[in-house]
Design an enzyme around this catalytic site. Structure first.
Site, short mmCIF file in Angstrom:
data_model
loop_
_atom_site.label_atom_id
_atom_site.label_comp_id
_atom_site.label_asym_id
_atom_site.label_seq_id
_atom_site.Cartn_x
_atom_site.Cartn_y
_atom_site.Cartn_z
N CYS A 48 1.26 -1.40 0.42
CA CYS A 48 0.08 -0.21 0.51
C CYS A 48 0.69 1.29 0.52
O CYS A 48 1.92 0.99 0.08
CB CYS A 48 -0.89 -0.22 1.69
N1 GLN Z 1 -1.09 -6.18 5.36
C1 GLN Z 1 -2.11 -5.40 4.64
C2 GLN Z 1 -3.18 -5.53 4.36
O1 GLN Z 1 -3.27 -6.03 3.19
C3 GLN Z 1 -1.04 -4.28 4.21
C4 GLN Z 1 -0.56 -4.50 2.58
C5 GLN Z 1 0.12 -3.78 2.05
O2 GLN Z 1 0.97 -2.33 2.81
N2 GLN Z 1 0.27 -3.87 0.67
O3 GLN Z 1 -4.20 -4.79 4.61
#
Ligand code: GLN
Length: 254
Positions: A2
């Site tokens: 993210c």
């Molecule tokens: N692991 C977290 C989620 O799936 C954050 C995802 C990310 O940073 N891509 O929400």
């Protein structure tokens, strides 16, 4: 992985001024991120914003859709003004659900939290730490994700009266010890009794930059424009801003 950002400043600005309008805004980072370091390609699994209004009241908006498809949000962002906010776009980690409850930022009253990254070996690697949470907290997690557990651990510290910076640093260092190789860019916005905000953001195996000036401080996964004043945050460190006009401090994670 993210992308997220946060802003605190002396005057309210529109959400759009950081989230949707700059040349490399969070909106652009949703569909064309520049520095994902191998963690996914687009951030299309949802988004959210948490902000303080002019009277200090906390608010949030989240949706499990790509930010660019939510025309109502794109419109509201041009008129909602805030001097302290957090925004995030999500690329769900494989095996984790796409739902509104899994979208950052998570919010509890005026505490606003985001996690950009992944806990390696989830869920087993985090089971001991999650065991510190009471049963009711575990039963009411907003989503069965690594981020929701990290948020519950930070919240537990805040509920116990721990300083927000200590709360985040403790959770990051213990999660990293429990799950080596994790990507743990955490972001927390809180306000003290007088409404003065504190922002803390960590960089653990993921991109993070900040820019500070008379308009306040913006911290973002990727610089929002080509301004040379953006400073990259070194890996294994945290940026802390205490107050709307404070100069950011960069602290090593020990
Ligand atoms: N692991 C977290 C989620 O799936 C954050 C995802 C990310 O940073 N891509 O929400």
């Amino acid at each position: 992985m993210c992308r997220h950002l946060a802003h605190v400043g002396p005057r309210p600005v529109t959400l759009a001024s950081r989230v949707t309008e700059p040349p490399h805004s969070l909106l652009v980072q949703a569909y064309a991120p520049a520095d994902m370091r191998g963690g996914g390609t687009v951030n299309a699994d949802g988004f959210g914003v948490g902000w303080y209004a002019a009277d200090g009241s906390p608010h949030s908006y989240r949706a499990p859709v790509p930010m660019w498809t939510d025309a109502s949000f794109l419109d509201l962002a041009t008129t909602v003004q805030s001097a302290a906010f957090v925004a995030a776009v999500r690329s769900a980690t494989v095996g984790m659900p796409v739902s509104v409850g899994a979208c950052a930022p998570f919010r509890d009253r005026d505490r606003v939290f985001s996690h950009n990254g992944v806990v390696r070996g989830w869920p087993g690697s985090l089971a001991d730490l999650a065991g510190e949470l009471d049963t009711e907290t575990l039963m009411t997690l907003e989503a069965p994700t690594d981020s929701a557990v990290l948020w519950a651990l930070v919240r537990r510290h805040l509920d116990a009266g721990k300083d927000p910076v200590d709360a985040v640093l403790d959770v990051v260092t213990r999660a990293l010890a429990a799950a080596p190789g994790s990507r743990l860019n955490l972001l927390l916005l809180t306000a003290d009794a007088a409404g003065e905000p504190t922002l803390v953001a960590t960089a653990v195996d993921h991109a993070l930059s900040y820019r500070s000036g008379p308009d306040g401080t913006t911290i973002a996964s990727e610089p929002l424009d080509a301004d040379p004043d953006w400073t990259a945050v070194p890996d294994l460190s945290a940026v802390v801003v205490r107050g709307v006009t404070a100069t950011p401090e960069v602290l090593p994670l020990t």
